[in-house]
Design a protein around this motif. Structure first.
Motif, mmCIF file in Angstrom:
data_model
loop_
_atom_site.group_PDB
_atom_site.id
_atom_site.type_symbol
_atom_site.label_atom_id
_atom_site.label_comp_id
_atom_site.label_asym_id
_atom_site.label_seq_id
_atom_site.Cartn_x
_atom_site.Cartn_y
_atom_site.Cartn_z
ATOM 1 N N ILE A 1 0.835 -1.206 0.000
ATOM 2 C CA ILE A 1 0.000 0.000 0.000
ATOM 3 C C ILE A 1 0.864 1.248 0.000
ATOM 4 O O ILE A 1 0.646 2.183 -0.786
ATOM 5 C CB ILE A 1 -0.952 0.002 1.215
ATOM 6 N N ASP A 2 1.860 1.282 0.885
ATOM 7 C CA ASP A 2 2.750 2.443 0.959
ATOM 8 C C ASP A 2 3.495 2.654 -0.353
ATOM 9 O O ASP A 2 3.823 3.788 -0.717
ATOM 10 C CB ASP A 2 3.761 2.276 2.095
ATOM 11 N N ARG A 3 3.760 1.561 -1.063
ATOM 12 C CA ARG A 3 4.487 1.633 -2.331
ATOM 13 C C ARG A 3 3.736 2.448 -3.384
ATOM 14 O O ARG A 3 4.340 2.981 -4.319
ATOM 15 C CB ARG A 3 4.735 0.219 -2.853
ATOM 16 N N GLN A 4 2.418 2.595 -3.221
ATOM 17 C CA GLN A 4 1.623 3.344 -4.183
ATOM 18 C C GLN A 4 1.952 4.837 -4.166
ATOM 19 O O GLN A 4 1.708 5.558 -5.141
ATOM 20 C CB GLN A 4 0.126 3.160 -3.911
ATOM 21 N N GLY A 5 2.481 5.323 -3.033
ATOM 22 C CA GLY A 5 2.840 6.729 -2.934
ATOM 23 C C GLY A 5 1.640 7.665 -2.994
ATOM 24 O O GLY A 5 1.749 8.801 -3.470
ATOM 25 N N MET A 6 0.505 7.204 -2.480
ATOM 26 C CA MET A 6 -0.728 7.987 -2.508
ATOM 27 C C MET A 6 -1.255 8.174 -1.090
ATOM 28 O O MET A 6 -0.932 7.393 -0.192
ATOM 29 C CB MET A 6 -1.787 7.291 -3.376
ATOM 30 N N SER A 7 -2.077 9.186 -0.881
ATOM 31 C CA SER A 7 -2.714 9.404 0.414
ATOM 32 C C SER A 7 -3.879 8.436 0.576
ATOM 33 O O SER A 7 -4.343 7.828 -0.399
ATOM 34 C CB SER A 7 -3.226 10.841 0.521
ATOM 35 N N TYR A 8 -4.380 8.316 1.814
ATOM 36 C CA TYR A 8 -5.506 7.398 2.030
ATOM 37 C C TYR A 8 -6.758 7.880 1.318
ATOM 38 O O TYR A 8 -7.565 7.065 0.842
ATOM 39 C CB TYR A 8 -5.759 7.178 3.525
ATOM 40 N N THR A 9 -6.929 9.190 1.181
ATOM 41 C CA THR A 9 -8.110 9.694 0.463
ATOM 42 C C THR A 9 -7.988 9.423 -1.024
ATOM 43 O O THR A 9 -8.992 9.095 -1.684
ATOM 44 C CB THR A 9 -8.308 11.192 0.708
ATOM 45 N N GLU A 10 -6.794 9.534 -1.569
ATOM 46 C CA GLU A 10 -6.604 9.254 -2.999
ATOM 47 C C GLU A 10 -6.879 7.788 -3.307
ATOM 48 O O GLU A 10 -7.591 7.465 -4.268
ATOM 49 C CB GLU A 10 -5.177 9.617 -3.414
ATOM 50 N N ILE A 11 -6.329 6.891 -2.472
ATOM 51 C CA ILE A 11 -6.587 5.463 -2.684
ATOM 52 C C ILE A 11 -8.050 5.143 -2.421
ATOM 53 O O ILE A 11 -8.687 4.389 -3.158
ATOM 54 C CB ILE A 11 -5.686 4.601 -1.777
ATOM 55 N N GLY A 12 -8.601 5.731 -1.353
ATOM 56 C CA GLY A 12 -9.996 5.488 -1.008
ATOM 57 C C GLY A 12 -10.954 5.896 -2.112
ATOM 58 O O GLY A 12 -11.901 5.167 -2.429
ATOM 59 N N GLU A 13 -10.729 7.045 -2.708
ATOM 60 C CA GLU A 13 -11.581 7.505 -3.804
ATOM 61 C C GLU A 13 -11.466 6.574 -5.005
ATOM 62 O O GLU A 13 -12.461 6.257 -5.665
ATOM 63 C CB GLU A 13 -11.204 8.928 -4.214
ATOM 64 N N GLU A 14 -10.242 6.147 -5.297
ATOM 65 C CA GLU A 14 -10.017 5.249 -6.436
ATOM 66 C C GLU A 14 -10.739 3.920 -6.223
ATOM 67 O O GLU A 14 -11.405 3.409 -7.121
ATOM 68 C CB GLU A 14 -8.513 5.012 -6.610
ATOM 69 N N LEU A 15 -10.620 3.350 -5.018
ATOM 70 C CA LEU A 15 -11.256 2.066 -4.748
ATOM 71 C C LEU A 15 -12.776 2.197 -4.667
ATOM 72 O O LEU A 15 -13.510 1.296 -5.094
ATOM 73 C CB LEU A 15 -10.711 1.469 -3.445
ATOM 74 N N PHE A 16 -13.245 3.305 -4.128
ATOM 75 C CA PHE A 16 -14.689 3.494 -3.975
ATOM 76 C C PHE A 16 -15.390 3.531 -5.334
ATOM 77 O O PHE A 16 -16.534 3.105 -5.457
ATOM 78 C CB PHE A 16 -14.971 4.779 -3.200
#
Length: 257
Positions: free
Chosen positions: A171-186
């Motif tokens: 997850i950390d390897r993605q280099g994204m914030s939790y909101t950025e990943i959360g929006e993408e997955l949502f």
């Protein structure tokens, strides 16, 4: 020399602590963030009031943080459980409890009500954390390698272990914030997926985790992991976090309709 030794010890301890946590801070934050986007407004208001001043996402890391407080040692084994083939066998669990039993018990206690504010907030934070934890495949362990903690690997040249890789490394390897990943997955969450996740039982959750073991443990002979393992497996971590968010929202709505 003493200062160097102190810094080395501090780094060692920080690495040990980070490998003990589940999903890592980023994973817990983004699962809570996605769950919050799915919950009914009435549920969200009640949960926010109980957890204040913590957010739902932030509260997901609390149970990891209290490991430093010996008064919470009773909950140390509640982060995981053992299951050989997707079954739940109380006789193979830790004597101090496990995630499966603790989730069901604390959920029932919160639904029954009558708790003082501090106790209710703490139990709610524990429930949130454990529901999130149990969706990390290695938190439903075989009982043989401490959920992958004993499997030593290199991840892009850095020494770590398989459990830590799934908790936070990928997850950390993605280099994204939790909101950025959360929006993408949502964006990927369809009504069909939501219905599938919500209709599953907790025993189904265990079977899901076990079904991913062949992929999780499919390591190269030298245990040196990089792009290929990420390409083959990161989508599993994403799917698990989506499922966790749906089920967390569902459970919170059952407790606080």
């Amino acid at each position: 020399m003493k200062r160097v030794q102190t810094l080395t010890l501090t780094l060692f301890l920080s690495l040990m602590v980070s490998q003990a946590f589940a999903w890592g801070q980023l994973g817990h934050y983004l699962i809570g963030y996605m769950a919050e986007k799915q919950m009914k407004k009435s549920t969200k208001r009640k949960v926010e009031k109980i957890l204040f001043p913590m957010s739902l996402g932030r509260s997901g890391t609390w149970m990891d943080e209290i490991r430093s407080d010996r008064s919470y040692d009773y909950a140390t084994t509640w982060h995981y459980l053992n299951s050989k083939n997707g079954e739940y066998d109380p006789s193979t669990q830790e004597k101090t409890g496990d995630a499966y039993e603790a989730i069901q018990r604390i959920k029932a206690e919160l639904k029954a009500g009558g708790l003082d504010p501090k106790t209710e907030a703490e139990k709610l934070k524990m429930l949130i954390h454990m529901v999130e934890d149990i969706h990390q495949p290695l938190h439903v362990g075989t009982g043989d390698d401490r959920g992958g903690n004993d499997v030593k690997i290199e991840f892009f040249g850095q020494a770590t272990n398989l459990h830590a890789l799934w908790d936070s490394g990928m997850i950390d390897r993605q280099g994204m914030s939790y909101t950025e990943i959360g929006e993408e997955l949502f964006r990927r969450l369809t009504p069909e997926m939501r219905e599938k996740y919500r209709s599953a039982t907790m025993l189904d959750w265990l079977k899901e985790a076990v079904s991913y073991r062949p992929m999780v443990y499919n390591l190269p002979e030298n245990n040196k992991i990089s792009y290929q393992y990420m390409y083959d497996n990161y989508h599993i971590a994403e799917e698990r976090m989506i499922a966790a968010s749906v089920r967390l929202a569902q459970i919170l709505e059952e407790i606080y309709p």
